[in-house]
Design an enzyme around this catalytic site. Structure first.
Site, PDB file in Angstrom:
ATOM      1  N   HIS A 158     -11.940 -45.983 -30.690  1.00 14.91           N
ATOM      2  CA  HIS A 158     -13.855 -45.885 -29.870  1.00 14.91           C
ATOM      3  C   HIS A 158     -13.229 -46.024 -28.004  1.00 14.91           C
ATOM      4  CE1 HIS A 158     -15.766 -49.362 -28.687  1.00 14.91           C
ATOM      5  NE2 HIS A 158     -14.937 -50.057 -30.202  1.00 14.91           N
ATOM      6  N   CYS A 159     -14.326 -44.785 -27.496  1.00 17.31           N
ATOM      7  CA  CYS A 159     -14.799 -45.411 -26.403  1.00 17.31           C
ATOM      8  C   CYS A 159     -16.459 -45.491 -26.126  1.00 17.31           C
ATOM      9  CB  CYS A 159     -14.360 -44.261 -25.096  1.00 17.31           C
ATOM     10  SG  CYS A 159     -14.880 -42.630 -25.277  1.00 17.31           S
ATOM     11  N   ALA A 160     -17.191 -45.174 -25.130  1.00 17.94           N
ATOM     12  CA  ALA A 160     -18.296 -45.282 -25.194  1.00 17.94           C
ATOM     13  C   ALA A 160     -19.225 -44.371 -26.208  1.00 17.94           C
ATOM     14  CB  ALA A 160     -19.220 -44.741 -23.774  1.00 17.94           C
TER      15      ALA A 160
END
Length: 268
Positions: A158-160
């Protein structure tokens, strides 16, 4: 013969985690497919509810890859703690070039937004960032693949928003598994589903949908667009001449490591 892209359609409804999905079912090399329950993607986990956290804990995750940078984590908060799960932070370039840009998105007036994002500038920024991540983040993407090959699954990336940095890292992983580009793109574009999309809050408490023009200006930042992923693929082809040399020379992925990666993530 080109395989027909298939994107799994079932997923849980998580209240505080956007863009979650299992990559299981995507067609890969040799007529195999990605095994369900071994590779997941999502937006950040910082706002996971108690029920979300219980669901994530039930997945038996070994590693969570967090591609956010320090500014992202300061803004959104750290991921929730999942018992027994290794959290691996590998910061990648924010397509919007950091906190100052996002401050402008949240608080800038319409004239500022027009000057920075209008007339195709937002989409151009995004496409350029994808090219840059491919060209300059080979060490980070190599680390991801070698970590996955080293018994670090099930894994979640994941990232943002789970769209750009995580989306590109997932794309690189899928290429290493022999997933064709059409199927990689099909999964990537799933981030456009309304219930998956990240929503930025403006400084006046509204989101971009409060003004049609603001929505139009901001939409390139929050959409998964084929042109962005195409820019990444073009960078691979222009610099390395194709996926195979990108994996072997750009990412240093030896055949035996690639075989281990496929054994970890692919089923029959």
């Amino acid at each position: 013969m080109t395989q027909t892209p298939h994107v799994p359609s079932t997923e849980p409804e998580l209240a505080g985690v956007r863009n979650f999905r299992d990559l299981g079912g995507l067609p890969a090399a040799g007529g195999r497919s990605v095994r369900p329950g071994v590779l997941f993607r999502s937006g950040h986990l910082a706002h996971a509810t108690e029920a979300d956290t219980a669901f994530l804990a039930s997945l038996g995750l070994h590693t969570v890859f967090d591609f956010r940078n320090a500014a992202d984590i300061a803004l959104e908060g750290p991921d929730v703690t999942l018992p027994g799960v290794r959290n691996l932070n590998i910061p990648l370039s924010d397509p919007a070039d950091g906190s100052e840009f996002w401050r402008m998105v949240r608080d800038g007036d319409l004239d500022i937004l027009r000057s920075v994002l209008g007339e195709g500038r937002a989409a151009g920024r995004m496409a350029a960032s994808y090219r840059t991540m491919i060209a300059t983040r080979t060490a980070e993407h190599s680390r991801v693949l070698h970590t996955l090959a080293d018994e670090s699954v099930p894994a979640l990336m994941h990232c943002a928003a789970g769209k750009d940095r995580a989306g590109l890292s997932i794309a690189v992983t899928l290429l290493a598994l022999g997933v064709e580009r059409e199927a990689v793109e099909a999964d990537y574009l799933e981030s456009n589903a309304p219930h998956r999309r990240y929503r930025v809050r403006r400084g006046d408490g509204t989101d971009g949908s409060a003004s049609p023009e603001v929505l139009e200006l901001l939409s390139p930042l929050f959409e998964a667009r084929s042109m962005y992923l195409a820019a990444a693929f073009a960078a691979i082809d222009e610099r390395w001449g194709g996926t195979e040399r990108y994996l072997s020379e750009g990412l240093g992925l030896a055949h035996h490591t690639r075989d281990r990666l496929r054994e970890r993530l692919l089923g029959d």
